[in-house]
Design an enzyme around this catalytic site. Structure first.
Site, PDB file in Angstrom:
ATOM      1  N   ASN A 210       0.855  -1.189   0.000  1.00 12.97           N
ATOM      2  CA  ASN A 210       0.000   0.000   0.000  1.00 12.97           C
ATOM      3  C   ASN A 210       0.891   1.240   0.000  1.00 12.97           C
ATOM      4  OD1 ASN A 210       0.575   0.815   2.834  1.00 12.97           O
ATOM      5  ND2 ASN A 210      -0.295  -1.204   3.212  1.00 12.97           N
ATOM      6  N   LYS A 291       9.937 -16.928 -10.453  1.00 12.56           N
ATOM      7  CA  LYS A 291       9.085 -15.891 -11.043  1.00 12.56           C
ATOM      8  C   LYS A 291       7.947 -16.552 -11.841  1.00 12.56           C
ATOM      9  CE  LYS A 291       9.073 -12.105 -14.278  1.00 12.56           C
ATOM     10  NZ  LYS A 291       9.641 -11.709 -15.540  1.00 12.56           N
ATOM     11  N   LYS A 360     -10.855  -4.416  18.390  1.00  7.00           N
ATOM     12  CA  LYS A 360      -9.398  -4.557  18.436  1.00  7.00           C
ATOM     13  C   LYS A 360      -8.821  -4.483  19.845  1.00  7.00           C
ATOM     14  CE  LYS A 360      -8.526  -3.587  13.709  1.00  7.00           C
ATOM     15  NZ  LYS A 360      -7.483  -4.010  12.782  1.00  7.00           N
TER      16      LYS A 360
HETATM   17  O1  PMT Z   1       2.846   6.053   6.536  1.00  2.00           O
HETATM   18  P1  PMT Z   1       2.256   7.378   6.066  1.00  2.00           P
HETATM   19  O2  PMT Z   1       2.436   7.602   4.596  1.00  2.00           O
HETATM   20  O3  PMT Z   1       2.737   8.527   6.910  1.00  2.00           O
HETATM   21  O4  PMT Z   1       0.653   7.294   6.280  1.00  2.00           O
HETATM   22  C1  PMT Z   1       0.139   7.231   7.568  1.00  2.00           C
HETATM   23  C2  PMT Z   1      -1.012   6.199   7.640  1.00  2.00           C
HETATM   24  C3  PMT Z   1      -2.168   6.672   6.805  1.00  2.00           C
HETATM   25  C4  PMT Z   1      -0.553   4.827   7.176  1.00  2.00           C
HETATM   26  C5  PMT Z   1      -1.389   6.112   9.170  1.00  2.00           C
HETATM   27  O5  PMT Z   1      -1.776   7.373   9.640  1.00  2.00           O
HETATM   28  C6  PMT Z   1      -2.503   5.098   9.395  1.00  2.00           C
HETATM   29  O6  PMT Z   1      -3.682   5.370   9.234  1.00  2.00           O
HETATM   30  N1  PMT Z   1      -2.117   3.848   9.783  1.00  2.00           N
HETATM   31  C7  PMT Z   1      -3.029   2.712   9.893  1.00  2.00           C
HETATM   32  C8  PMT Z   1      -3.253   2.100   8.527  1.00  2.00           C
HETATM   33  C9  PMT Z   1      -4.162   0.876   8.602  1.00  2.00           C
HETATM   34  O7  PMT Z   1      -3.722  -0.209   8.350  1.00  2.00           O
HETATM   35  O8  PMT Z   1      -5.393   1.142   8.989  1.00  2.00           O
HETATM   36  P2  PMT Z   1      -6.549   0.015   9.152  1.00  2.00           P
HETATM   37  O9  PMT Z   1      -7.779   0.815   9.420  1.00  2.00           O
HETATM   38  O10 PMT Z   1      -6.553  -0.893   7.972  1.00  2.00           O
HETATM   39  O11 PMT Z   1      -6.125  -0.826  10.420  1.00  2.00           O
HETATM   40  C10 PMT Z   1      -6.521  -0.463  11.734  1.00  2.00           C
HETATM   41  C11 PMT Z   1      -5.410  -0.775  12.720  1.00  2.00           C
HETATM   42  O12 PMT Z   1      -5.163  -2.174  12.753  1.00  2.00           O
HETATM   43  C12 PMT Z   1      -4.092  -0.098  12.442  1.00  2.00           C
HETATM   44  O13 PMT Z   1      -3.527   0.316  13.678  1.00  2.00           O
HETATM   45  C13 PMT Z   1      -3.247  -1.207  11.813  1.00  2.00           C
HETATM   46  O14 PMT Z   1      -1.854  -1.039  12.114  1.00  2.00           O
HETATM   47  C14 PMT Z   1      -3.807  -2.443  12.498  1.00  2.00           C
HETATM   48  N2  PMT Z   1      -3.786  -3.667  11.670  1.00  2.00           N
HETATM   49  C15 PMT Z   1      -4.491  -3.734  10.509  1.00  2.00           C
HETATM   50  C16 PMT Z   1      -4.507  -4.924   9.795  1.00  2.00           C
HETATM   51  C17 PMT Z   1      -3.767  -6.012  10.272  1.00  2.00           C
HETATM   52  N3  PMT Z   1      -3.753  -7.149   9.601  1.00  2.00           N
HETATM   53  N4  PMT Z   1      -3.067  -5.925  11.405  1.00  2.00           N
HETATM   54  C18 PMT Z   1      -3.072  -4.768  12.110  1.00  2.00           C
HETATM   55  O15 PMT Z   1      -2.418  -4.678  13.171  1.00  2.00           O
END
Ligand code: PMT
Length: 417
Positions: A210, A291, A360
């Site tokens: 991403n 690959k 969570k």
């Molecule tokens: O890195 P930058 O370019 O500065 O951008 C910042 C950001 C947009 C990445 C950051 O501010 C942000 O929003 N991070 C969380 C991104 C994310 O994965 O969001 P989510 O809504 O999909 O997940 C929610 C939470 O669960 C997050 O804390 C994530 O780290 C966690 N997660 C998600 C999926 C997963 N399989 N395991 C996780 O731990």
């Protein structure tokens, strides 16, 4: 006088038209209660006279290695006195000299002798700025922990419009203020941070990922370091500069499974966990060691026709934040440990955040709108709302990611205290 007001700011001024703006920077810092000292290169004095800065700061202005035979050795005393050193406007020439560690005049010699936070605000013609030599030099400085501020884009003195303008005076003042704003409020604590993307390979050359740059997580790391914390930074593949600090432990990871293993291993020692990483929710169900050939993933097509589509089977990755939430609920992690998750949303933010808070097990969720180009992914700025299990819903207005990170720590630490 407050602690910040007693700090000494050293301004290193080089030969560029933006040198005149440094008069305002010096004046604002003096008004803010800082002791301001100025070093000027010979070329800087072509733009603004040393007498101007002497009047504005009330301090002698250093211009040569051997100004006064009776005074202490200038470059050493200036380097020792300064709490922060801002070099602005920084020309391509000074950036190259700093990168090479040259010490041919007072400014470069002072910079080499200086051990504290060094801020560099480039200002130059767009082509000079974009030249690979300048870019490489800046990357080198960043990798050594130098904070590069800007440049901004706009109309330049040479008549063209593009990147290369020195950032606004207010931004320079803020950067100085932030870098001297150190406290010991998190001394003795361990802060575990996840940052950046994860990459899920489906063969040796292709992966799912991403747009996360890691900037938000890195800003949290910097903010926590400034408060005296030990920081464990679990970092996906990013190109951003990572702070160099003996209180920072950096763990590089690639996949979600790697990130999970690193986070779970570090979690038992953490007092605060901030999950800012953009973790891939899915991974290819199979990873080929070789690959994958062009048509081998293709849906079948009538004989003789080239297939039009390919399909890849994905399976779910573990949810690291949810797993940490479960460990916290079971009492396996440190007593009083605070768990902060992020939420990257494009729509229905309120509803989605409430779901994440419930599922969570995080104490706080910081939600940002990643459909906006000016904040969220990749941007230097962010705007967010922070929610807590106790019903907090606070706006963190649009600001640089370091400022947002400071606000997150302020709120999380004061609410958990
Ligand atoms: O890195 P930058 O370019 O500065 O951008 C910042 C950001 C947009 C990445 C950051 O501010 C942000 O929003 N991070 C969380 C991104 C994310 O994965 O969001 P989510 O809504 O999909 O997940 C929610 C939470 O669960 C997050 O804390 C994530 O780290 C966690 N997660 C998600 C999926 C997963 N399989 N395991 C996780 O731990």
């Amino acid at each position: 006088m407050t602690e910040a007001k007693q700090k000494t700011v050293l301004l290193g001024i080089c030969g560029g038209i933006a040198a005149y703006k440094m008069c305002d920077v010096a004046r604002q810092l003096v008004r803010g209660g800082y002791r301001v000292k100025v070093v000027m290169t010979k070329h800087a004095q072509e733009f603004v006279g040393a007498a101007t800065f002497r009047s504005l700061t009330g301090n002698p202005v250093a211009t040569q290695l051997f100004d006064d035979p009776h005074a202490p050795i200038n470059h050493i005393s200036l380097a020792q006195e300064a709490d922060v050193f801002l070099i602005a406007p920084a020309t391509a020439n000074i950036i190259a000299k700093l990168a090479q560690g040259r010490a041919g005049d007072l400014l470069t010699t002072t910079a080499l002798a200086y051990q504290g936070p060094l801020l560099v605000a480039p200002a130059m013609n767009t082509q000079m700025y974009l030249d690979p030599a300048t870019q490489t030099n800046m990357a080198l400085l960043q990798a050594r922990g130098v904070e590069i501020i800007g440049p901004a884009s706009g109309e330049l003195a040479c008549g063209i419009s593009g990147a290369g303008r020195m950032v606004a005076v207010a931004d320079l003042r803020t950067a100085v203020e932030e870098s001297v704003q150190t406290s010991t409020s998190l001394a003795g604590t361990t802060v575990l941070i996840s940052a950046g993307p994860t990459q899920e390979y489906f063969d040796p050359v292709r992966y799912l990922t991403n747009r996360s740059s890691g900037k938000m997580g890195l800003a949290l790391a910097r903010a926590a370091l400034r408060r005296g914390a030990k920081v464990v930074l679990v970092l996906g593949p990013v190109t951003e500069a990572v702070p160099v600090n003996n209180r920072l432990q950096r763990i590089d990871v690639v996949s979600t499974e790697d990130m999970r293993a690193a986070m779970l291993q570090a979690a038992p020692d953490a007092d605060l966990i901030l999950c800012a990483a953009a973790v891939a929710d899915y991974k290819p169900s199979e990873t080929s060691l070789a690959k994958i050939k062009k048509y081998s993933l293709s849906a079948s097509a009538p004989e003789g026709d080239a297939p039009q589509r390919v399909s890849i089977d994905f399976s779910f990755n573990p949810d690291i934040l949810a797993e940490l939430g479960q460990l916290k609920a079971k009492g396996v992690l440190k007593d009083g440990m605070t768990l902060v998750g992020f939420a990257a949303e494009t729509d229905n933010l309120d509803k989605n955040v409430q779901k994440k808070l419930a599922s969570k097990g995080a104490d706080f969720i910081v939600a940002n709108d990643v459909s906006r180009a000016d904040i969220g992914f990749e941007s230097d700025e962010n705007e967010a709302r922070i929610f807590s299990q106790q019903g907090m819903d606070e706006l963190l207005p649009k600001a640089s990611k370091i400022q947002v990170a400071q606000q997150i720590l302020d709120l999380v630490c004061s609410s958990s205290a």
